[in-house]
Scaffold this motif. Structure first.
Motif, PDB file in Angstrom:
ATOM      1  N   CYS A  52      95.436  13.232  42.967  1.00 26.06           N
ATOM      2  CA  CYS A  52      94.671  13.464  44.204  1.00 26.06           C
ATOM      3  C   CYS A  52      95.076  12.477  45.279  1.00 26.06           C
ATOM      4  CB  CYS A  52      93.173  13.368  43.923  1.00 26.06           C
ATOM      5  SG  CYS A  52      92.528  14.766  42.999  1.00 26.06           S
ATOM      6  N   GLU A  53      95.278  11.240  44.887  1.00 24.91           N
ATOM      7  CA  GLU A  53      95.700  10.219  45.853  1.00 24.91           C
ATOM      8  C   GLU A  53      97.086  10.548  46.408  1.00 24.91           C
ATOM      9  OE1 GLU A  53      97.037   5.577  45.780  1.00 24.91           O
ATOM     10  OE2 GLU A  53      95.470   6.205  44.379  1.00 24.91           O
ATOM     11  N   GLN A  54      98.011  10.953  45.548  1.00 25.60           N
ATOM     12  CA  GLN A  54      99.377  11.237  45.977  1.00 25.60           C
ATOM     13  C   GLN A  54      99.454  12.465  46.882  1.00 25.60           C
ATOM     14  OE1 GLN A  54     102.089   9.258  45.420  1.00 25.60           O
ATOM     15  NE2 GLN A  54     100.501   7.906  44.639  1.00 25.60           N
ATOM     16  N   LEU A  55      98.592  13.449  46.640  1.00 32.14           N
ATOM     17  CA  LEU A  55      98.626  14.681  47.431  1.00 32.14           C
ATOM     18  C   LEU A  55      97.598  14.691  48.557  1.00 32.14           C
ATOM     19  CD1 LEU A  55      99.175  17.269  44.575  1.00 32.14           C
ATOM     20  CD2 LEU A  55     100.856  16.361  46.175  1.00 32.14           C
ATOM     21  N   ALA A  56      96.959  13.572  48.783  1.00 34.30           N
ATOM     22  CA  ALA A  56      96.026  13.381  49.905  1.00 34.30           C
ATOM     23  C   ALA A  56      94.871  14.384  49.883  1.00 34.30           C
ATOM     24  CB  ALA A  56      96.774  13.441  51.232  1.00 34.30           C
ATOM     25  N   VAL A  57      94.261  14.553  48.704  1.00 33.14           N
ATOM     26  CA  VAL A  57      93.047  15.352  48.586  1.00 33.14           C
ATOM     27  C   VAL A  57      92.031  14.520  47.810  1.00 33.14           C
ATOM     28  CG1 VAL A  57      94.157  17.610  48.689  1.00 33.14           C
ATOM     29  CG2 VAL A  57      93.881  16.505  46.489  1.00 33.14           C
ATOM     30  N   SER A  58      90.760  14.869  47.954  1.00 31.38           N
ATOM     31  CA  SER A  58      89.735  14.078  47.274  1.00 31.38           C
ATOM     32  C   SER A  58      89.505  14.613  45.862  1.00 31.38           C
ATOM     33  CB  SER A  58      88.429  14.143  48.058  1.00 31.38           C
ATOM     34  OG  SER A  58      87.895  15.445  48.009  1.00 31.38           O
ATOM     35  N   PRO A  59      89.240  13.721  44.913  1.00 31.34           N
ATOM     36  CA  PRO A  59      88.924  14.177  43.556  1.00 31.34           C
ATOM     37  C   PRO A  59      87.675  15.064  43.514  1.00 31.34           C
ATOM     38  CG  PRO A  59      89.430  11.843  43.540  1.00 31.34           C
ATOM     39  CD  PRO A  59      89.354  12.260  44.976  1.00 31.34           C
ATOM     40  N   SER A  60      86.678  14.755  44.358  1.00 35.54           N
ATOM     41  CA  SER A  60      85.467  15.579  44.368  1.00 35.54           C
ATOM     42  C   SER A  60      85.788  16.997  44.847  1.00 35.54           C
ATOM     43  CB  SER A  60      84.393  14.953  45.249  1.00 35.54           C
ATOM     44  OG  SER A  60      84.847  14.860  46.589  1.00 35.54           O
ATOM     45  N   GLY A  61      86.704  17.112  45.804  1.00 34.34           N
ATOM     46  CA  GLY A  61      87.138  18.434  46.268  1.00 34.34           C
ATOM     47  C   GLY A  61      87.844  19.201  45.168  1.00 34.34           C
ATOM     48  N   PHE A  62      88.673  18.495  44.384  1.00 31.62           N
ATOM     49  CA  PHE A  62      89.366  19.131  43.269  1.00 31.62           C
ATOM     50  C   PHE A  62      88.372  19.655  42.235  1.00 31.62           C
ATOM     51  CE2 PHE A  62      90.878  18.463  38.880  1.00 31.62           C
ATOM     52  CZ  PHE A  62      91.768  19.512  38.812  1.00 31.62           C
ATOM     53  N   TYR A  63      87.402  18.816  41.847  1.00 26.30           N
ATOM     54  CA  TYR A  63      86.445  19.231  40.831  1.00 26.30           C
ATOM     55  C   TYR A  63      85.539  20.356  41.350  1.00 26.30           C
ATOM     56  CZ  TYR A  63      87.995  15.428  37.877  1.00 26.30           C
ATOM     57  OH  TYR A  63      88.752  14.604  37.095  1.00 26.30           O
ATOM     58  N   ALA A  64      85.211  20.334  42.645  1.00 22.28           N
ATOM     59  CA  ALA A  64      84.421  21.430  43.223  1.00 22.28           C
ATOM     60  C   ALA A  64      85.231  22.724  43.198  1.00 22.28           C
ATOM     61  CB  ALA A  64      84.012  21.085  44.655  1.00 22.28           C
ATOM     62  N   TRP A  65      86.533  22.639  43.516  1.00 21.94           N
ATOM     63  CA  TRP A  65      87.411  23.805  43.489  1.00 21.94           C
ATOM     64  C   TRP A  65      87.525  24.361  42.071  1.00 21.94           C
ATOM     65  CZ3 TRP A  65      92.035  24.234  40.758  1.00 21.94           C
ATOM     66  CH2 TRP A  65      92.802  25.371  41.024  1.00 21.94           C
ATOM     67  N   ARG A  66      87.635  23.472  41.110  1.00 21.21           N
ATOM     68  CA  ARG A  66      87.803  23.891  39.722  1.00 21.21           C
ATOM     69  C   ARG A  66      86.535  24.563  39.185  1.00 21.21           C
ATOM     70  NH1 ARG A  66      90.790  20.198  35.248  1.00 21.21           N
ATOM     71  NH2 ARG A  66      92.009  21.923  34.477  1.00 21.21           N
ATOM     72  N   GLY A  67      85.378  24.136  39.670  1.00 22.12           N
ATOM     73  CA  GLY A  67      84.119  24.695  39.197  1.00 22.12           C
ATOM     74  C   GLY A  67      83.762  26.029  39.822  1.00 22.12           C
ATOM     75  N   ARG A  68      84.401  26.366  40.944  1.00 21.65           N
ATOM     76  CA  ARG A  68      84.106  27.621  41.625  1.00 21.65           C
ATOM     77  C   ARG A  68      84.725  28.801  40.883  1.00 21.65           C
ATOM     78  NH1 ARG A  68      86.646  25.830  46.650  1.00 21.65           N
ATOM     79  NH2 ARG A  68      85.407  24.016  47.096  1.00 21.65           N
ATOM     80  N   GLY A  69      84.107  29.953  41.072  1.00 19.77           N
ATOM     81  CA  GLY A  69      84.674  31.191  40.538  1.00 19.77           C
ATOM     82  C   GLY A  69      85.649  31.776  41.546  1.00 19.77           C
ATOM     83  N   PRO A  70      86.170  32.943  41.247  1.00 18.75           N
ATOM     84  CA  PRO A  70      87.079  33.578  42.198  1.00 18.75           C
ATOM     85  C   PRO A  70      86.353  33.955  43.486  1.00 18.75           C
ATOM     86  CG  PRO A  70      86.824  34.922  40.201  1.00 18.75           C
ATOM     87  CD  PRO A  70      86.019  33.690  40.023  1.00 18.75           C
ATOM     88  N   SER A  71      87.079  33.900  44.576  1.00 15.46           N
ATOM     89  CA  SER A  71      86.498  34.217  45.877  1.00 15.46           C
ATOM     90  C   SER A  71      86.220  35.719  45.971  1.00 15.46           C
ATOM     91  CB  SER A  71      87.468  33.805  46.989  1.00 15.46           C
ATOM     92  OG  SER A  71      88.614  34.635  46.964  1.00 15.46           O
ATOM     93  N   PRO A  72      85.372  36.127  46.918  1.00 16.92           N
ATOM     94  CA  PRO A  72      85.116  37.566  47.098  1.00 16.92           C
ATOM     95  C   PRO A  72      86.398  38.350  47.386  1.00 16.92           C
ATOM     96  CG  PRO A  72      83.478  36.290  48.282  1.00 16.92           C
ATOM     97  CD  PRO A  72      84.490  35.315  47.754  1.00 16.92           C
ATOM     98  N   ARG A  73      87.317  37.745  48.114  1.00 19.99           N
ATOM     99  CA  ARG A  73      88.581  38.423  48.404  1.00 19.99           C
ATOM    100  C   ARG A  73      89.398  38.630  47.122  1.00 19.99           C
ATOM    101  NH1 ARG A  73      91.139  40.801  52.937  1.00 19.99           N
ATOM    102  NH2 ARG A  73      93.378  40.549  52.702  1.00 19.99           N
ATOM    103  N   ASP A  74      89.426  37.619  46.261  1.00 19.99           N
ATOM    104  CA  ASP A  74      90.133  37.748  44.985  1.00 19.99           C
ATOM    105  C   ASP A  74      89.476  38.813  44.101  1.00 19.99           C
ATOM    106  OD1 ASP A  74      92.033  35.861  45.639  1.00 19.99           O
ATOM    107  OD2 ASP A  74      90.980  34.210  44.632  1.00 19.99           O
ATOM    108  N   GLN A  75      88.151  38.853  44.092  1.00 19.21           N
ATOM    109  CA  GLN A  75      87.444  39.860  43.308  1.00 19.21           C
ATOM    110  C   GLN A  75      87.748  41.262  43.833  1.00 19.21           C
ATOM    111  OE1 GLN A  75      83.344  38.682  43.566  1.00 19.21           O
ATOM    112  NE2 GLN A  75      83.590  36.975  42.131  1.00 19.21           N
ATOM    113  N   ASP A  76      87.777  41.401  45.166  1.00 16.80           N
ATOM    114  CA  ASP A  76      88.098  42.698  45.772  1.00 16.80           C
ATOM    115  C   ASP A  76      89.549  43.088  45.474  1.00 16.80           C
ATOM    116  OD1 ASP A  76      87.218  44.931  47.242  1.00 16.80           O
ATOM    117  OD2 ASP A  76      88.227  44.177  49.047  1.00 16.80           O
ATOM    118  N   ASN A  77      90.452  42.103  45.506  1.00 19.63           N
ATOM    119  CA  ASN A  77      91.849  42.385  45.169  1.00 19.63           C
ATOM    120  C   ASN A  77      91.978  42.867  43.726  1.00 19.63           C
ATOM    121  OD1 ASN A  77      92.911  41.801  47.674  1.00 19.63           O
ATOM    122  ND2 ASN A  77      93.493  39.720  47.140  1.00 19.63           N
TER     123      ASN A  77
END
Length: 165
Positions: A52-77
């Motif tokens: 996360c440090e090397q790619l300039a993103v926050s660890p909390s953002g990563f864990y929030a992204w990982r916990g989310r399900g597929p987006s409505p657009r992905d479900q529609d696709n």
């Protein structure tokens, strides 16, 4: 910018040593970065905090992204892809983007041709184009004779012999 006798700066290869500018992954959107981090973390190659440090993103953002399900657009696709695959099989693998798009419109789906093309390409579905049929023989009561391509030579000495000309 070369090396100096007193041990100053040295020439750096390709990226100049600046990580922010030397990696293509750094310029990607956060979801792509998170997917790369998840892949490396699942394989146990690097710790999440380090990536996360090397790619300039926050660890909390990563864990929030990982916990989310597929987006409505992905479900529609996914739903559209199931319909597209069924229509593709029903039509024996022949239809291209235009025919699949027409099928979806007939079913009441509002979807653009480019989205259908993108989904079909991602699924590996390609329409088959019929071969062009060309008429090579003129049939009928009075067909035109083919031109004689052989020139007969009477003076060859052998009756019926011909010389290509």
């Amino acid at each position: 910018m070369g090396s100096t006798a007193s041990g100053g700066s040295q020439a750096r290869p390709h990226g100049g040593g600046v990580r922010k500018k030397s990696s293509v992954l750094v310029r990607e959107r956060p979801a792509v970065k998170y997917a790369a981090i998840a892949d490396w973390a699942d394989r146990g190659e690097y710790p999440v905090d380090f990536m996360c440090e090397q790619l300039a993103v926050s660890p909390s953002g990563f864990y929030a992204w990982r916990g989310r399900g597929p987006s409505p657009r992905d479900q529609d696709n996914d739903r559209l892809l199931a319909i597209i695959t069924e229509a593709y099989r029903r039509l024996r693998g022949n239809p291209g983007v235009r025919r699949i798009h027409a099928e979806l419109c007939a079913l009441g789906e509002r979807v653009g041709k480019n989205r259908v093309a993108r989904l079909m390409q991602a699924a590996g579905l390609r329409g088959r184009h019929p071969r062009v049929w060309k008429r090579t023989t003129t049939s009928g009561p009075d067909p035109a004779p083919a031109p004689d391509r052989l020139i007969t030579d009477e003076g060859v000495g052998v009756p019926g012999a011909s010389v290509r000309g």
